[in-house]
Design an enzyme around this catalytic site. Structure first.
Site, PDB file in Angstrom:
ATOM      1  N   CYS A   2       0.825  -1.215   0.000  1.00  4.47           N
ATOM      2  CA  CYS A   2       0.000   0.000   0.000  1.00  4.47           C
ATOM      3  C   CYS A   2       0.860   1.267   0.000  1.00  4.47           C
ATOM      4  CB  CYS A   2      -0.871   0.038   1.251  1.00  4.47           C
ATOM      5  SG  CYS A   2      -1.835  -1.440   1.473  1.00  4.47           S
ATOM      6  N   ARG A  27       4.437   0.986  -6.037  1.00  6.50           N
ATOM      7  CA  ARG A  27       4.404   0.018  -4.942  1.00  6.50           C
ATOM      8  C   ARG A  27       3.440  -1.130  -5.215  1.00  6.50           C
ATOM      9  NH1 ARG A  27       6.734   2.142  -0.401  1.00  6.50           N
ATOM     10  NH2 ARG A  27       5.479   0.940   1.048  1.00  6.50           N
ATOM     11  N   TRP A  74      -3.187  -2.470  -1.589  1.00  8.04           N
ATOM     12  CA  TRP A  74      -2.849  -3.769  -2.188  1.00  8.04           C
ATOM     13  C   TRP A  74      -3.556  -4.801  -1.303  1.00  8.04           C
ATOM     14  CZ3 TRP A  74       0.042  -8.257  -1.008  1.00  8.04           C
ATOM     15  CH2 TRP A  74       0.440  -9.027  -2.111  1.00  8.04           C
ATOM     16  N   ASN A 100      -0.945   0.795   6.010  1.00  8.02           N
ATOM     17  CA  ASN A 100      -0.147  -0.144   5.208  1.00  8.02           C
ATOM     18  C   ASN A 100       0.344  -1.220   6.161  1.00  8.02           C
ATOM     19  OD1 ASN A 100       1.716  -1.459   3.588  1.00  8.02           O
ATOM     20  ND2 ASN A 100       3.229   0.193   3.691  1.00  8.02           N
ATOM     21  N   GLY A 101       0.137  -2.485   5.828  1.00  4.45           N
ATOM     22  CA  GLY A 101       0.594  -3.571   6.698  1.00  4.45           C
ATOM     23  C   GLY A 101      -0.529  -4.551   6.979  1.00  4.45           C
ATOM     24  N   GLU A 484      17.526 -15.143 -12.661  1.00 11.36           N
ATOM     25  CA  GLU A 484      17.077 -13.755 -12.763  1.00 11.36           C
ATOM     26  C   GLU A 484      16.363 -13.514 -14.096  1.00 11.36           C
ATOM     27  OE1 GLU A 484      16.543 -11.455 -10.888  1.00 11.36           O
ATOM     28  OE2 GLU A 484      16.563  -9.607 -12.033  1.00 11.36           O
ATOM     29  N   LYS A 488      12.511 -12.275 -14.423  1.00 11.52           N
ATOM     30  CA  LYS A 488      12.104 -11.065 -15.165  1.00 11.52           C
ATOM     31  C   LYS A 488      11.025 -11.420 -16.189  1.00 11.52           C
ATOM     32  CE  LYS A 488      13.398  -8.292 -13.158  1.00 11.52           C
ATOM     33  NZ  LYS A 488      14.279  -8.564 -12.091  1.00 11.52           N
ATOM     34  N   GLU A 491       7.694 -12.220 -14.417  1.00 11.50           N
ATOM     35  CA  GLU A 491       7.168 -11.077 -13.682  1.00 11.50           C
ATOM     36  C   GLU A 491       6.489 -10.054 -14.575  1.00 11.50           C
ATOM     37  OE1 GLU A 491      10.415  -8.980 -11.842  1.00 11.50           O
ATOM     38  OE2 GLU A 491       9.132  -8.209 -10.241  1.00 11.50           O
ATOM     39  N   HIS A 507      18.659 -34.335 -16.414  1.00  9.41           N
ATOM     40  CA  HIS A 507      18.039 -35.034 -15.281  1.00  9.41           C
ATOM     41  C   HIS A 507      16.533 -34.783 -15.233  1.00  9.41           C
ATOM     42  CE1 HIS A 507      21.920 -36.306 -13.751  1.00  9.41           C
ATOM     43  NE2 HIS A 507      22.360 -35.081 -14.005  1.00  9.41           N
ATOM     44  N   LYS A 606       6.018  -3.406  -5.253  1.00  5.63           N
ATOM     45  CA  LYS A 606       7.449  -3.107  -5.342  1.00  5.63           C
ATOM     46  C   LYS A 606       8.180  -3.544  -4.076  1.00  5.63           C
ATOM     47  CE  LYS A 606      11.265  -1.270  -6.931  1.00  5.63           C
ATOM     48  NZ  LYS A 606      12.006  -2.093  -7.910  1.00  5.63           N
TER      49      LYS A 606
END
Ligand code: M6R
Length: 611
Positions: A2, A27, A74, A100-101, A484, A488, A491, A507, A606
């Site tokens: 948030c 965010r 969020w 926020n939280g 990475e 990316k 995401e 394997h 974020k």
């Protein structure tokens, strides 16, 4: 997660609140709202969706209120909807709050409040807070005391901002494990989740600490120097504070003509790395030389992309410093504590310095007397206050949810630290140290060369924009690059992608390979080059498509691979920094071609400030 902005000014604040919310969009959020105080009553609007939806609601209305708070939510408790959007209000409409939280004990508190006949409008955990404050105010507590009493009853994490109809010149903020910053302008005072929210108005900030409550008032708005800032802790003790000056400017947090922040931030990498590898930054290590000489184990801890920087560093740390080194996920650390003691160096890596799991890992490690060091991009963030020592990455503000310049800056500062530790412990010669440092200094120019590959990478993205799966392979420190690259791709393009150790393909994953299956292979001229060639041949023998990130002029690879993206020859310690760039660009162009929301991918935030 948030985003919060609160403001008291001598002019209407609705526009500033909206602007602040836009600057916190990075965010991640799924609903938005704001409230101002006008003629003694709250005027508010909130909605599910984006800030432009909120703006549409506000269109045609004039808001004259000079104090207000805004929020982007969020969703955690309750779906993204108008009634679950913040702000929330007390039953008597005299108190408003944004949060926020997560309030972990909200269920018990809600039951208690329902028994007292409080009426709830939402399914959120947040709403209990405003009703509790209402009760304490009714019991005769002053606002700051009421907030303090409530904070002591809340479990979980929170940044809270309150306003009150009966105190038209007062904002109260409180924090525990979620960021909250005060901005002190000439005519306005602010409370926000992050500095960009008010950077247009001021660069003077006070970073609140955990368990602090701030009362912000602006008496005699037109008179200079009458702003008041009063901070207490949850025990009621008055706290001193320090006003810092933010070094970067508003342009750093703007797109400046780029289509997306992500592309801008990819382009900024040579400069970010140049600033970060500036050798004098390491002088902060000097007072700790003895302690660093004495350590016998290194643990790198982080989440997501920052963890990939840790994984890549492990190899150089073991090879050059000759110390057993592990890279552990922040989210795993607490639940599988490795052996820790005062000879352990714990390095926590985080762009934001607010990632809940990374912070929890550091706290758990500190209980065992470890020496703790942060690699962080945000001055004054929670992480930097928890550790013994911080090495900053000088990447500047990273707005896009997908981390790019923070990652290569993390890799650079970790390389610098590795070289320094090796020098302190005399595990490398002076000549070697100079050679490695020289390599770091040349890196920005080499990065610029890799950035010139955009055309071929864009063409490659065009060719495979419709495939459903990508494989990314690498070995040693470039196994981290493979992870990475896959992260990316997932995401921002929402294409399934998997990072894998190249030697592991036979394997299991080799079964996936057919003529429509692309594998991105990091194959550089290093000690595993020949092994990677064999792994690529195995894929080609089964008709797979290979996109190789290879050393410039490697004819061997041009003959085997379908696509070759060239990077200049570098030493192994810095190769993940160069190899990361094609990964970022391939994901970026694939996402653009798929019409994705580049800077704010769905479902993501974020900085992940909850566990
Ligand atoms: O702020 P942090 O570096 O601690 O964030 C850690 C991860 O959440 C972050 O790197 C995340 O994986 C990125 N969005 C990936 O691009």
């Amino acid at each position: 997660m948030c985003g919060i902005i609160g403001c008291i000014s001598n002019k209407p604040v609705a526009g500033m609140l909206l602007d602040g919310l836009k600057r916190l969009e990075y965010r991640g959020y799924d609903s938005a709202g704001l409230v101002v105080l006008e003629n003694g009553v709250f005027r508010w609007e909130k909605t599910a969706g984006k800030i432009k939806d909120l703006e549409e609601l506000l269109q045609g209305q004039t808001f004259s209120g000079t104090i207000g708070i805004g929020h982007t939510r969020w969703a955690t408790h309750g779906s993204p909807s108008t009634c679950n959007a913040h702000p929330f209000f007390s039953c008597d409409n005299s108190v408003a709050v944004v949060h926020n939280g997560i309030i972990e004990n909200y269920h018990q508190l809600r039951q208690e409040l329902v028994r007292k006949k409080h009426r709830f409008q939402s399914e959120t955990d947040t709403e209990v807070v405003v009703h509790l404050v209402e009760d304490y105010l009714k019991a005769g507590y002053k606002p700051i005391e009421a907030v303090r009493q409530v904070c002591r009853r809340l479990n979980g994490s929170f940044a809270l901002v309150f306003m009150f109809t009966n105190h038209p010149n007062l904002l109260i903020g409180a924090r525990l494990n979620s960021p909250l910053v005060v901005g002190i302008g000439r005519k306005e005072v602010f409370l926000a989740s992050d500095v960009p929210a008010f950077l247009r108005n001021t660069r003077r900030v006070v970073y609140l600490h955990d368990r602090q409550i701030v009362a912000l008032a602006q008496a005699g708005l037109r008179q200079k120097g009458k702003q008041t800032l009063h901070i207490i802790d949850f025990a009621g003790k008055k706290q001193s504070y320090h006003i810092s000056q933010v070094r970067w400017n508003i342009q750093s947090a703007e797109k400046e003509g780029y289509a997306h922040f992500m592309l801008k931030e990819i382009e900024e990498q040579p400069e970010a790395v140049r600033r970060t590898v500036n050798y004098p930054h390491l002088s902060v290590l000097e007072p700790f030389t003895e302690r660093l000489r004495d350590i016998n184990r290194v643990i790198l801890v982080a989440c997501g992309t920052a963890w990939h920087a840790c994984l890549a560093t492990k190899y150089a740390m073991e090879e050059l410093v000759r110390i057993p080194t592990e890279a552990i996920l922040g989210s795993e650390f607490r639940y599988a504590l490795p052996p820790l003691d005062k000879k352990t160096l714990v390095i926590a890596v985080s762009q934001s310095g607010e990632t809940a799991d990374t912070l929890a890992a550091v706290r758990a490690a500190k209980e065992h007397g470890v020496f703790s060091l942060a690699v962080c991009n945000v001055v004054g963030s929670t992480l930097t206050r928890e550790v013994d020592l911080t090495l900053y990455t000088f990447a500047g503000p990273e707005i896009s949810v997908a981390s790019t310049k923070a990652y290569t800056a993390q890799l650079s500062v970790l390389a610098l630290l590795t070289i320094r530790l090796a020098a302190i412990r005399k595990t490398i010669t002076r000549n070697m140290e100079d050679k490695l440092l020289d390599e770091l200094r040349q890196l920005p120019n080499k990065m610029k060369t890799v950035l010139r590959n955009k055309k071929i990478i864009e063409a490659c993205a065009e060719a495979y924009k419709r495939v459903g799966n990508f494989m990314y392979i690498g070995r040693r420190n470039n196994l981290a690059t493979a992870y990475e690259g896959a992260l990316k791709m997932k995401e921002i393009s929402y294409t399934h992608a998997e990072g894998y150790g190249a030697g592991e393909m036979k394997h299991g994953p080799l079964a996936l390979v057919d003529g429509s299956f692309p594998t991105v292979a990091v194959i550089l001229k290093d000690c595993v080059y020949e092994k990677m060639v064999s792994n690529i041949r195995e894929i080609k023998a089964r008709g797979g498509i290979v996109i190789a990130v290879a050393t410039k002029g490697d004819k061997n690879i041009s003959e085997i691979a379908d696509w070759v993206i060239e990077t200049p020859q570098v030493l192994e310690i810095t190769s993940p920094i160069l190899a990361a760039i094609p990964m970022q660009l391939l994901a970026y162009y694939t996402a653009v071609k798929k019409g994705r929301e580049i800077d704010q991918p769905r479902n993501l935030a974020k900085s992940v400030t909850v566990e």
